[in-house]
Design a protein around this motif. Structure first.
Motif, PDB file in Angstrom:
ATOM      1  N   PRO A 133       0.835  -1.218   0.000  1.00 51.91           N
ATOM      2  CA  PRO A 133       0.000   0.000   0.000  1.00 51.91           C
ATOM      3  C   PRO A 133       0.859   1.253   0.000  1.00 51.91           C
ATOM      4  O   PRO A 133       2.079   1.208   0.205  1.00 51.91           O
ATOM      5  N   GLY A 134       0.192   2.384  -0.204  1.00 48.59           N
ATOM      6  CA  GLY A 134       0.881   3.656  -0.146  1.00 48.59           C
ATOM      7  C   GLY A 134       1.277   4.194  -1.512  1.00 48.59           C
ATOM      8  O   GLY A 134       1.222   3.487  -2.518  1.00 48.59           O
ATOM      9  N   CYS A 172     -13.182  11.747   9.414  1.00 51.63           N
ATOM     10  CA  CYS A 172     -11.915  11.923  10.127  1.00 51.63           C
ATOM     11  C   CYS A 172     -10.956  10.777   9.836  1.00 51.63           C
ATOM     12  O   CYS A 172      -9.764  11.002   9.607  1.00 51.63           O
ATOM     13  N   LEU A 173     -11.483   9.557   9.844  1.00 47.07           N
ATOM     14  CA  LEU A 173     -10.636   8.400   9.548  1.00 47.07           C
ATOM     15  C   LEU A 173     -10.204   8.386   8.088  1.00 47.07           C
ATOM     16  O   LEU A 173      -9.058   8.044   7.776  1.00 47.07           O
ATOM     17  N   ARG A 174     -11.107   8.750   7.200  1.00 47.66           N
ATOM     18  CA  ARG A 174     -10.751   8.800   5.780  1.00 47.66           C
ATOM     19  C   ARG A 174      -9.603   9.782   5.539  1.00 47.66           C
ATOM     20  O   ARG A 174      -8.667   9.499   4.790  1.00 47.66           O
ATOM     21  N   ASP A 175      -9.651  10.929   6.197  1.00 50.99           N
ATOM     22  CA  ASP A 175      -8.615  11.937   6.022  1.00 50.99           C
ATOM     23  C   ASP A 175      -7.295  11.470   6.636  1.00 50.99           C
ATOM     24  O   ASP A 175      -6.239  11.542   5.991  1.00 50.99           O
ATOM     25  N   ALA A 176      -7.334  10.975   7.867  1.00 52.21           N
ATOM     26  CA  ALA A 176      -6.102  10.582   8.553  1.00 52.21           C
ATOM     27  C   ALA A 176      -5.442   9.373   7.900  1.00 52.21           C
ATOM     28  O   ALA A 176      -4.214   9.335   7.728  1.00 52.21           O
ATOM     29  N   ILE A 177      -6.245   8.376   7.524  1.00 51.70           N
ATOM     30  CA  ILE A 177      -5.665   7.181   6.910  1.00 51.70           C
ATOM     31  C   ILE A 177      -5.196   7.472   5.491  1.00 51.70           C
ATOM     32  O   ILE A 177      -4.109   7.047   5.082  1.00 51.70           O
ATOM     33  N   GLY A 178      -5.996   8.204   4.729  1.00 51.08           N
ATOM     34  CA  GLY A 178      -5.574   8.561   3.380  1.00 51.08           C
ATOM     35  C   GLY A 178      -4.273   9.328   3.380  1.00 51.08           C
ATOM     36  O   GLY A 178      -3.374   9.068   2.568  1.00 51.08           O
ATOM     37  N   GLN A 179      -4.152  10.273   4.295  1.00 53.84           N
ATOM     38  CA  GLN A 179      -2.913  11.041   4.424  1.00 53.84           C
ATOM     39  C   GLN A 179      -1.751  10.131   4.814  1.00 53.84           C
ATOM     40  O   GLN A 179      -0.640  10.252   4.283  1.00 53.84           O
ATOM     41  N   TRP A 231      -6.079  -0.089   5.547  1.00 48.89           N
ATOM     42  CA  TRP A 231      -5.110  -0.269   4.462  1.00 48.89           C
ATOM     43  C   TRP A 231      -5.518   0.432   3.173  1.00 48.89           C
ATOM     44  O   TRP A 231      -4.747   0.463   2.214  1.00 48.89           O
ATOM     45  N   THR A 232      -6.722   1.005   3.154  1.00 48.66           N
ATOM     46  CA  THR A 232      -7.206   1.642   1.928  1.00 48.66           C
ATOM     47  C   THR A 232      -7.687   3.069   2.134  1.00 48.66           C
ATOM     48  O   THR A 232      -7.690   3.861   1.187  1.00 48.66           O
ATOM     49  N   GLY A 233      -8.128   3.410   3.341  1.00 53.73           N
ATOM     50  CA  GLY A 233      -8.743   4.707   3.591  1.00 53.73           C
ATOM     51  C   GLY A 233     -10.170   4.785   3.105  1.00 53.73           C
ATOM     52  O   GLY A 233     -10.787   5.855   3.135  1.00 53.73           O
ATOM     53  N   ASP A 234     -10.733   3.670   2.666  1.00 53.59           N
ATOM     54  CA  ASP A 234     -12.080   3.644   2.092  1.00 53.59           C
ATOM     55  C   ASP A 234     -13.114   3.479   3.199  1.00 53.59           C
ATOM     56  O   ASP A 234     -13.559   2.381   3.523  1.00 53.59           O
ATOM     57  N   THR A 235     -13.518   4.607   3.814  1.00 50.78           N
ATOM     58  CA  THR A 235     -14.519   4.616   4.869  1.00 50.78           C
ATOM     59  C   THR A 235     -15.347   5.879   4.772  1.00 50.78           C
ATOM     60  O   THR A 235     -14.859   6.922   4.312  1.00 50.78           O
ATOM     61  N   VAL A 236     -16.593   5.794   5.216  1.00 48.95           N
ATOM     62  CA  VAL A 236     -17.476   6.968   5.166  1.00 48.95           C
ATOM     63  C   VAL A 236     -17.203   7.910   6.328  1.00 48.95           C
ATOM     64  O   VAL A 236     -17.715   9.039   6.339  1.00 48.95           O
ATOM     65  N   MET A 237     -16.431   7.510   7.326  1.00 48.05           N
ATOM     66  CA  MET A 237     -16.108   8.379   8.458  1.00 48.05           C
ATOM     67  C   MET A 237     -15.048   9.392   8.016  1.00 48.05           C
ATOM     68  O   MET A 237     -13.916   9.027   7.689  1.00 48.05           O
TER      69      MET A 237
END
Length: 523
Positions: free
Chosen positions: A232-233, A363-370, A355-361
């Motif tokens: 990933p990444g 805050c989590l989408r932003d933090a994990i995607g980053q 591992w993907t950042g694919d979530t409707v939340m």
């Protein structure tokens, strides 16, 4: 050859104790890129790239001294793997021990010298691989030795960072007056460092100094994209200091442009803003490109010169002289068993969207995607977004530890494991932190703008609009109520829990069970 000096990927210190007494006529340096170090946890491309690029720059710097450096370099060719008990396992020749044995058989030095590794298992792996005389030297990069931490811990019923930090301030005369009292009259100005951005977002600031990849780094990026294509990444935005000279420039840039405001906004978050007023120095320090003494001295000078307020400087120095040294002490005092601790009995698998950042939340989408894009998130994103959700959900602490170790460019086990398992997940039952760091979605709403762009209501604990953080927060209190009653610092939160009637408790438990089931069932 008289001695072979081993330099690991997080030991890129030109003044390392490993080089004491080095004679370029009779001694040599050994460094190796091994695939297993990127696959024992499924490391993201930014983490792999920063280690390998920094290693190659360090190799070239040593060769410019006229030193002999034996260097094993990975190629774009894919490694061959076989499955064993659900884990990836390296083919022969792919581990650090394999590479080391092969080189020692060929080079036949009289003895081997290295600085103690920052990971317990690597230290043991090296010991087992070497039959020659081995000299393992203490890592003087740190300001607190193992013996000094042991002396601090001796006779204490509890270990707490605040008391350790005060001891370190006195020992190293940091922000200390001539009479031995702390500068400004207090040891800790954390109460002044919890501001949040207004509706207009972060104040104007200068972007961090860029470090665009040079030709050597671009070669590493190409190799990582080929060799580790399934990891990933992303590497399109790869931008880190990879030499001691560039790390020093990054320090100067932070002190000149962001340190003064660091204290005010160190706990604040804003969507799409990864850097804000943070230093971006942790990776350089953990690779040993930047000496923490230099960082502390430069920050302290900024206060003395009137360039930064005391609260900002103290808060920043506390992260280095306090937390960084404290977690290392915890790590070596309690390993190897520490990694298996699970005081809350959490056994939920890590959600796949980590591992993907694919979530409707939001805050989590932003933090994990980053995190996947940059290999970076600041401490509140780690503690109070990705870490908080895993804690409330009940994720097995070791699973989250392995994710943090895989994702972040500054992750070396001595610093990452206690911060994740102890501080974030309370997996050690309070060895490191005095209470579980839990909060509902209202905390994230207060400290960021994430909730404004999210379909969930942080005030709701049940129902279709309920924020999963809030649902899981109350469920966490319900599940662990008996244990938490033994902790005086949880009294206020438990008083709030007592106000919930039976209907509300049932609804929360039911909705939390649904969240956990959906997370566990995700492909």
């Amino acid at each position: 050859m008289r001695k072979l000096v081993l330099i690991l990927g997080d030991q890129l210190d030109a003044h390392s104790a490993a080089f004491d007494g080095f004679d370029a006529r009779r001694d040599a340096v050994w460094m190796a890129e091994v695939a297993h170090e990127s696959t024992k946890v499924w490391s993201t491309k930014p983490r792999v790239a920063i280690f390998l690029a920094a290693m190659r720059h360090f190799r070239d710097a040593l060769r410019e001294r006229g030193w002999t450096v034996f260097y094993r370099e990975l190629t774009p060719a894919a490694a061959v793997w076989r499955a064993a008990d659900g884990r990836a396992e390296p083919a022969p020749g792919e581990t650090l021990a394999d590479a080391l044995r092969e080189s020692l058989a060929s080079l036949q030095p009289e003895r081997v010298v290295l600085v103690e590794p920052g990971e317990w298992s690597v230290r043991e792996e090296i010991r087992a691989a070497i039959s020659l005389p081995l000299e393992m030297r203490e890592d003087r990069h740190f300001l607190c030795s193992h013996a000094e931490f042991a002396a601090h811990a001796q006779g204490r019923k509890q270990l707490r960072m605040e008391f350790f930090y005060r001891e370190m301030r006195r020992r190293h005369a940091v922000l200390l007056e001539e009479d031995g009292q702390p500068t400004g009259g207090d040891w800790n100005f954390d109460g002044e460092n919890r501001k949040r951005f207004g509706k207009n977002g972060p104040p104007k600031r200068q972007a961090p100094r860029p470090f665009p990849p040079d030709e050597l780094t671009r070669d590493v990026i190409a190799m990582v994209n080929a060799r580790f294509a399934g990891h990933p990444g992303e590497l399109a935005a790869f931008d880190w200091p990879l030499t001691a000279a560039d790390a020093a420039l990054a320090l100067q840039d932070f002190v000149a442009h962001r340190l003064a405001s660091f204290g005010d906004w160190q706990d604040a978050m804003w969507a799409g803003e990864p850097w804000l007023f943070h230093s971006r120095l942790s990776a350089a320090m953990n690779l040993k490109l930047l000496d923490p003494r230099q960082v502390i001295t430069t920050a302290q000078r900024a206060y003395r010169d009137g360039a930064a307020p005391l609260a900002s400087v103290e808060g920043f120095i506390r992260q280095i002289l306090g937390w960084r040294e404290y977690v290392r002490g915890i790590y070596w005092r309690f390993m190897p068993g520490y990694v298996e601790l699970n005081a809350l009995g959490a056994e939920q698998p890590l959600p796949r969207f980590y591992w993907t950042g694919d979530t409707v939340m939001a805050c989590l989408r932003d933090a994990i995607g980053q995190s996947l894009r940059l290999g970076y998130a600041h401490h509140i994103q780690r503690l109070m977004v990705t870490g908080l959700y895993a804690l409330l959900l009940g994720v097995r602490p070791r699973a989250l530890h392995e994710w943090y170790l895989a994702v972040y460019v500054d992750a070396v086990e001595w610093v990452e494991l206690p911060n994740t398992l102890g501080m974030s997940q309370y997996g050690d039952g309070g060895l490191m932190a005095s209470k579980p760091y839990i909060a509902s979605g209202k905390y994230i709403q207060r400290m960021s703008n994430h909730c404004a762009g999210c379909r969930f209501d942080p005030a709701a604990a049940s129902g279709p609009q309920a924020c999963p953080f809030t649902t899981l927060y109350w469920d966490f209190l319900l599940r662990h109520e008996a244990l938490l009653r033994q902790n005086p610092r949880m009294a206020m939160q438990l008083r709030n829990l007592a106000r919930l009637d039976d209907a509300a408790r049932t609804a929360i438990r039911r909705q939390a069970a649904g969240i956990r089931a959906a997370s566990a069932d995700a492909p």
